[in-house]
Design a protein around this motif. Structure first.
Motif, PDB file in Angstrom:
ATOM      1  N   VAL A 125       0.706  -1.097   0.205  1.00 17.93           N
ATOM      2  CA  VAL A 125       0.152  -0.044   0.114  1.00 17.93           C
ATOM      3  C   VAL A 125       0.842   1.117   0.055  1.00 17.93           C
ATOM      4  N   CYS A 126       0.267   2.491  -0.121  1.00 22.50           N
ATOM      5  CA  CYS A 126       0.824   3.781  -0.157  1.00 22.50           C
ATOM      6  C   CYS A 126      -0.088   4.849   0.564  1.00 22.50           C
ATOM      7  N   ALA A 127       0.600   5.291   1.551  1.00 24.56           N
ATOM      8  CA  ALA A 127      -0.397   6.621   2.004  1.00 24.56           C
ATOM      9  C   ALA A 127       0.548   7.716   1.900  1.00 24.56           C
ATOM     10  N   THR A 128      -0.189   8.607   1.484  1.00 19.99           N
ATOM     11  CA  THR A 128       0.349  10.080   1.248  1.00 19.99           C
ATOM     12  C   THR A 128      -0.424  11.260   2.044  1.00 19.99           C
ATOM     13  N   VAL A 129       0.529  12.169   2.232  1.00 18.71           N
ATOM     14  CA  VAL A 129      -0.251  13.255   3.027  1.00 18.71           C
ATOM     15  C   VAL A 129       0.570  14.564   2.238  1.00 18.71           C
ATOM     16  N   THR A 130      -0.463  15.523   2.180  1.00 25.39           N
ATOM     17  CA  THR A 130       0.062  16.689   1.308  1.00 25.39           C
ATOM     18  C   THR A 130      -0.400  18.051   1.893  1.00 25.39           C
ATOM     19  N   HIS A 131       0.437  18.890   2.343  1.00 24.53           N
ATOM     20  CA  HIS A 131      -0.008  20.335   2.738  1.00 24.53           C
ATOM     21  C   HIS A 131       0.176  21.216   1.591  1.00 24.53           C
ATOM     22  N   LEU A 132      -0.981  22.024   1.264  1.00 22.04           N
ATOM     23  CA  LEU A 132      -0.646  23.137   0.325  1.00 22.04           C
ATOM     24  C   LEU A 132      -0.218  24.494   1.011  1.00 22.04           C
ATOM     25  N   ASP A 133       0.709  25.147   0.883  1.00 20.12           N
ATOM     26  CA  ASP A 133       1.066  26.264   1.730  1.00 20.12           C
ATOM     27  C   ASP A 133       0.901  27.588   0.904  1.00 20.12           C
ATOM     28  N   GLY A 134       0.962  27.570  -0.400  1.00 21.03           N
ATOM     29  CA  GLY A 134       0.799  28.745  -1.328  1.00 21.03           C
ATOM     30  C   GLY A 134       1.175  28.483  -2.643  1.00 21.03           C
ATOM     31  N   ILE A 135       0.558  29.264  -3.473  1.00 17.10           N
ATOM     32  CA  ILE A 135       0.518  29.346  -4.781  1.00 17.10           C
ATOM     33  C   ILE A 135       1.871  30.288  -5.410  1.00 17.10           C
ATOM     34  N   VAL A 136       2.613  29.606  -6.189  1.00  8.63           N
ATOM     35  CA  VAL A 136       3.670  30.451  -6.906  1.00  8.63           C
ATOM     36  C   VAL A 136       3.273  31.026  -7.991  1.00  8.63           C
ATOM     37  N   TYR A 137       3.236  32.563  -8.111  1.00  9.85           N
ATOM     38  CA  TYR A 137       3.241  33.184  -9.247  1.00  9.85           C
ATOM     39  C   TYR A 137       4.211  33.500  -9.802  1.00  9.85           C
ATOM     40  N   ALA A 138       4.408  33.042 -11.132  1.00  9.68           N
ATOM     41  CA  ALA A 138       5.858  33.338 -11.918  1.00  9.68           C
ATOM     42  C   ALA A 138       5.595  34.330 -12.938  1.00  9.68           C
ATOM     43  N   ARG A 139       6.537  34.658 -13.674  1.00  7.71           N
ATOM     44  CA  ARG A 139       6.274  35.700 -14.732  1.00  7.71           C
ATOM     45  C   ARG A 139       5.899  34.929 -15.897  1.00  7.71           C
ATOM     46  N   SER A 140       6.544  33.585 -16.053  1.00 10.86           N
ATOM     47  CA  SER A 140       6.236  32.727 -17.206  1.00 10.86           C
ATOM     48  C   SER A 140       4.982  31.528 -16.487  1.00 10.86           C
ATOM     49  N   LEU A 141       4.091  31.268 -17.247  1.00 13.54           N
ATOM     50  CA  LEU A 141       3.121  30.169 -16.965  1.00 13.54           C
ATOM     51  C   LEU A 141       3.617  29.033 -16.586  1.00 13.54           C
ATOM     52  N   MET A 142       4.713  28.621 -17.302  1.00  9.91           N
ATOM     53  CA  MET A 142       5.470  27.506 -17.318  1.00  9.91           C
ATOM     54  C   MET A 142       6.193  27.411 -16.088  1.00  9.91           C
ATOM     55  N   HIS A 143       6.444  28.427 -15.346  1.00  7.88           N
ATOM     56  CA  HIS A 143       7.109  28.316 -14.110  1.00  7.88           C
ATOM     57  C   HIS A 143       6.243  28.562 -12.656  1.00  7.88           C
TER      58      HIS A 143
END
Length: 221
Positions: A82-100
């Protein structure tokens, strides 16, 4: 003397992409898990992956999970990896390029063989740990499970030996030409979560006051 215990990566728990974001301190894994309320458990059922959100709790280097004995995923878990995962989302990173554009996060992935917990003392320990992870103070405040309820509850244990931790906590990683152009805003929009005011059940009788373990939890730490 403070001793740091490191993770011992295996072939499947070694962080390769973005390896500079890997954390090898076992304390980092413990803190990340202890700050979470929900994990996602991945199990193979009938040859296909099944990933379900579930409550959990940590005791030492053991992750405990529980659910209904009727849940197919929990019945299959002790028979496979099995696999157990936990994720905390701490913020959105806005870059000058959409790819970043990116996100700041803290994540953990735990691999292993789940063990069905049958010992009654360990089952109660696991349920207390899970309850206190989700709703601290409730194990002593509310009625504890009776034998009928325990008979309907499956408890799994997953060892934390094989685990990976990855963290991103920086700003945008823009190309030099996009930085020089100066045509777009870049930065981080932090994400914060907070408890609201307790909402008493409509059938609460008599109208009991909000207990301290609920009242005090909504205050910022």
């Amino acid at each position: 003397m403070l001793v740091h215990v490191t993770l011992s990566p295996t072939e499947r728990s070694t962080v390769r992409r973005g390896s500079h974001r890997a954390r090898t301190d076992r304390d980092a894994l413990h803190r990340l898990l202890d700050d979470a309320l929900i994990c996602h458990l991945g199990v193979v059922v009938d040859g296909a992956p099944r990933v379900l959100p579930t409550c959990f709790g940590r005791h030492g280097d053991t992750l405990y999970l529980h659910g209904s004995t009727g849940a197919r995923s929990l019945r299959e878990a002790p028979r496979t990896q099995v696999c157990a995962t936990v994720t905390h989302l701490d913020g959105i990173v806005y870059a000058r390029s959409l790819m970043h554009h990116s996100v700041n996060y803290r994540s953990a992935v735990v691999h292993g063989e789940a063990r069905q917990v049958t010992d009654e003392d360990e089952r109660l320990l696991a349920l207390r740990v899970i309850s206190e992870q989700l709703a601290p103070g409730s194990w002593q405040h509310a009625r504890q499970p009776d034998r009928r309820e325990l008979a309907k509850t499956a408890v799994l244990a997953l060892d934390l030996t094989e685990a990976a931790v990855k963290v991103r906590a920086t700003g945008p990683n823009d190309d030099p030409e996009d930085v020089s152009a100066g045509t777009a805003w870049a930065g981080v929009l932090p994400l914060r979560t907070a408890w609201g005011d307790p909402e008493p059940s409509p059938d609460l009788s008599p109208p009991l006051p909000v207990p301290p373990h609920v009242r005090d939890r909504k205050r910022p730490e």
